[in-house]
Design a protein around this motif. Structure first.
Motif, mmCIF file in Angstrom:
data_model
loop_
_atom_site.group_PDB
_atom_site.id
_atom_site.type_symbol
_atom_site.label_atom_id
_atom_site.label_comp_id
_atom_site.label_asym_id
_atom_site.label_seq_id
_atom_site.Cartn_x
_atom_site.Cartn_y
_atom_site.Cartn_z
ATOM 1 N N GLN A 1 32.370 38.408 51.283
ATOM 2 C CA GLN A 1 31.305 37.475 51.634
ATOM 3 C C GLN A 1 30.174 38.178 52.369
ATOM 4 O O GLN A 1 28.998 37.854 52.176
ATOM 5 N N GLN B 1 38.422 31.744 42.688
ATOM 6 C CA GLN B 1 37.855 30.587 43.374
ATOM 7 C C GLN B 1 37.610 29.435 42.416
ATOM 8 O O GLN B 1 37.810 28.258 42.764
ATOM 9 N N GLU C 1 38.544 30.472 48.324
ATOM 10 C CA GLU C 1 37.561 31.530 48.474
ATOM 11 C C GLU C 1 38.193 32.784 49.059
ATOM 12 O O GLU C 1 38.827 32.733 50.122
ATOM 13 N N GLN D 1 35.568 35.508 42.057
ATOM 14 C CA GLN D 1 34.911 34.281 41.602
ATOM 15 C C GLN D 1 35.796 33.499 40.650
ATOM 16 O O GLN D 1 35.832 32.263 40.697
#
Length: 392
Positions: A45, A114, A120, A111
């Motif tokens: 992130q 998720q 996440e 991704q």
């Protein structure tokens, strides 16, 4: 170390030695100075949202977990055979290419995870894990399996088994096994605490009993995919991601003298703690390699010296090598009238089986001349020829 495809030590492997010393030293320093570990956390992130490029570079190079650093060091030491065979520049290009590819694949897999599970992924295990996992692709494709022994008469142990075991120790398979054992034990004996167990599975402490992170599988899968793509040269990746010649020139004259190693001695010590059968088998393997080397040297000379009588007759100890025909250099073809039938079984150099073996060695990166000489010296034994070529 584990395989019999090379000599001991880090001879002709300066890059592998540099990775072992530098990365292991940084891991020890960060273990002693935990206040600086935040600088080397691999946070997806922070890289994606805050554009912290330094987090991507440092987090994917330096290990923060001692167990991951130890197992990865064992794998790097074993994979040094690729640096010896293909050269330091090509080996470095493979690591750089898979490092770049796996960095992109990490984000894609995160991704996808998720999107599928609505979870996440923020942090991943730090270190040079994905490029190390990518080296399993050429290890699986290029290194032949040589049977070593059997366990319980059913399980075959080869020269590659321990390498895969070390890889499984780093990969998520050990986590899955630990979770299954944990689940089976408590469900069998404490069925009333099933709800508590399900909640415990979501705790990272249970998953980290055998691995550093529950998302180690993501790095393992990313490394294998990037290794397969780069090794297969998909979309000409080998021409796009490589180490430039000027970088190789600088490293050759600056870094290589620092991390170079001397040539190991010819005598290999036997492992302490090994049983008598293992020691005897190791000694026979060493003598077999020495005899193979002597036959290879004799096959490259025109005038073969007469064997000297000594205290030991090696053919008595090697019945499998006794029937091998003399290795002669290639001679010119004679006219049909002068040829005479020979009672000795000739070496079928032009037979389809031998040509297939030569083609296999050429695909592995060896030259055709070296492949032919190694097959002549080993009497068409593909495993012994491959081990000899990788060792020299």
């Amino acid at each position: 170390m584990f395989t019999t495809t090379g000599s001991r030590g880090l001879y002709k492997a300066p890059l592998s030695k540099g990775l072992l010393l530098v990365l292991s030293g940084l891991t020890v320093m960060l273990t002693l100075l935990p206040q600086y570990q935040e600088l080397f956390v691999y946070n997806l992130q922070a890289v994606a949202q805050q554009h912290q490029v330094w987090s991507l570079l440092c987090g994917r190079l330096v290990f923060l977990d001692v167990k991951d650093a130890f197992c990865s060091s064992l794998l790097i030491y074993n994979f040094r055979i690729f640096e010896r065979r293909f050269g330091t520049r090509k080996f470095a290009s493979f690591l750089v290419g898979t490092w770049c590819l796996s960095a992109l694949i990490d984000f894609l897999l995160a991704q996808a995870f998720q999107f599928l599970f609505d979870y996440e992924v923020e942090e991943l295990p730090a270190g040079l894990l994905a490029p190390v996992f990518s080296l399993f692709v050429p290890f699986y494709r290029l290194i032949p399996k040589v049977p070593v022994t059997q366990v319980l008469g059913q399980i075959h142990i080869t020269n590659k088994s321990l390498v895969y075991i070390v890889g499984l120790q780093v990969s998520p398979c050990s986590t899955s096994v630990g979770m299954l054992i944990y689940f089976a034990f408590f469900v069998t004996h404490f069925q009333t605490s099933l709800i508590r167990i399900v909640s415990d599975f979501r705790s990272p402490s249970v998953v980290q009993l055998l691995t550093s992170s529950p998302f180690m599988w993501l790095l393992a899968l990313s490394g294998l995919i990037s290794g397969a793509l780069y090794h297969s040269n998909v979309l000409w990746l080998q021409k796009l991601l490589f180490v430039p010649s000027w970088v190789s020139f600088i490293g050759r004259y600056i870094l290589e003298p620092i991390f170079s190693s001397s040539q190991p001695s010819s005598e290999t010590p036997l492992g302490m703690g090994a049983t008598l059968d293992i020691q005897r088998q190791q000694r026979m393997d060493i003598l077999d390699q020495q005899l193979l080397l002597a036959q290879y040297n004799e096959s490259t000379t025109i005038n073969r010296p007469q064997p000297q009588s000594g205290l030991f007759q090696w053919t008595r100890f090697f019945p499998s090598l006794r029937q091998r025909g003399p290795n002669r250099p290639p001679v010119e073809a004679r006219p049909q009238a002068e040829t005479q039938p020979s009672t000795e079984s000739p070496l079928l150099v032009n037979s389809p089986v031998v040509e297939a073996q030569v083609a296999l060695l050429v695909e592995m990166g060896f030259s055709r001349t070296d492949a032919l000489e190694a097959l002549r010296a080993s009497n068409n034994d593909i495993n012994m020829a491959t081990n000899f070529l990788l060792q020299h």
